[in-house]
Design a protein around this motif. Structure first.
Motif, PDB file in Angstrom:
ATOM      1  N   MET A   1      43.969  -8.223  11.537  1.00 37.10           N
ATOM      2  CA  MET A   1      44.285  -9.573  11.139  1.00 37.10           C
ATOM      3  C   MET A   1      44.237  -9.622   9.627  1.00 37.10           C
ATOM      4  SD  MET A   1      42.472 -13.061  12.307  1.00 37.10           S
ATOM      5  CE  MET A   1      41.917 -14.079  10.998  1.00 37.10           C
ATOM      6  N   LEU A   2      45.173 -10.324   9.057  1.00 36.05           N
ATOM      7  CA  LEU A   2      45.226 -10.501   7.619  1.00 36.05           C
ATOM      8  C   LEU A   2      44.901 -11.957   7.321  1.00 36.05           C
ATOM      9  CD1 LEU A   2      45.845  -8.906   5.093  1.00 36.05           C
ATOM     10  CD2 LEU A   2      48.213  -9.652   5.268  1.00 36.05           C
ATOM     11  N   GLU A   3      43.777 -12.179   6.660  1.00 35.24           N
ATOM     12  CA  GLU A   3      43.335 -13.526   6.364  1.00 35.24           C
ATOM     13  C   GLU A   3      42.936 -13.590   4.897  1.00 35.24           C
ATOM     14  OE1 GLU A   3      40.517 -16.845   8.460  1.00 35.24           O
ATOM     15  OE2 GLU A   3      39.784 -14.800   8.432  1.00 35.24           O
ATOM     16  N   ASP A   4      43.590 -14.464   4.141  1.00 28.22           N
ATOM     17  CA  ASP A   4      43.359 -14.620   2.706  1.00 28.22           C
ATOM     18  C   ASP A   4      43.458 -13.289   1.970  1.00 28.22           C
ATOM     19  OD1 ASP A   4      42.906 -17.373   3.002  1.00 28.22           O
ATOM     20  OD2 ASP A   4      40.768 -17.048   3.423  1.00 28.22           O
ATOM     21  N   GLY A   5      44.432 -12.486   2.371  1.00 26.76           N
ATOM     22  CA  GLY A   5      44.651 -11.211   1.709  1.00 26.76           C
ATOM     23  C   GLY A   5      43.677 -10.117   2.099  1.00 26.76           C
ATOM     24  N   VAL A   6      42.775 -10.398   3.030  1.00 25.03           N
ATOM     25  CA  VAL A   6      41.800  -9.403   3.461  1.00 25.03           C
ATOM     26  C   VAL A   6      42.155  -8.958   4.884  1.00 25.03           C
ATOM     27  CG1 VAL A   6      39.352  -8.973   3.938  1.00 25.03           C
ATOM     28  CG2 VAL A   6      40.018 -10.486   2.057  1.00 25.03           C
ATOM     29  N   TYR A   7      42.226  -7.649   5.086  1.00 26.44           N
ATOM     30  CA  TYR A   7      42.550  -7.087   6.386  1.00 26.44           C
ATOM     31  C   TYR A   7      41.262  -6.923   7.190  1.00 26.44           C
ATOM     32  CZ  TYR A   7      44.084  -3.780   9.943  1.00 26.44           C
ATOM     33  OH  TYR A   7      44.346  -3.160  11.133  1.00 26.44           O
TER      34      TYR A   7
END
Length: 92
Positions: A1-7
């Protein structure tokens, strides 16, 4: 999952989904729901059929013989005597 640029990596909880992509998992879940709905429908129909069958049996048994609570003892004695008589006939 990619959330706020963090994988963020997830692990599969259910082993049956292991190695499958999201669309395959969604298709499996959809088909499971369809099967479950069919099973619920079949179960409901079976319950209705059972209730109808029970009602038919109960309805057919209402006019059974001459059984009165007051005459149970005398009826029982008559039946026992009848059985004894039938037994005696069979042994001769």
């Amino acid at each position: 999952m990619l959330e706020d640029g963090v994988y963020t990596e997830f692990t599969i909880i259910e082993s049956r989904f292991e190695g499958k992509d999201l669309t395959a998992v969604q298709e499996l879940q959809t088909s499971q729901r369809v099967i479950a709905r069919g099973a619920v429908r079949d179960n409901l129909q079976a319950q209705i059929s059972l209730a109808q069958h029970i009602e038919a049996i109960v309805g057919s048994g209402t006019g059974r013989g001459d059984v009165h609570m007051k005459n149970i003892r005398s009826t029982r004695r008559k039946e026992q005597s009848k059985r004894r008589w039938d037994y005696m006939k069979g042994t001769n």
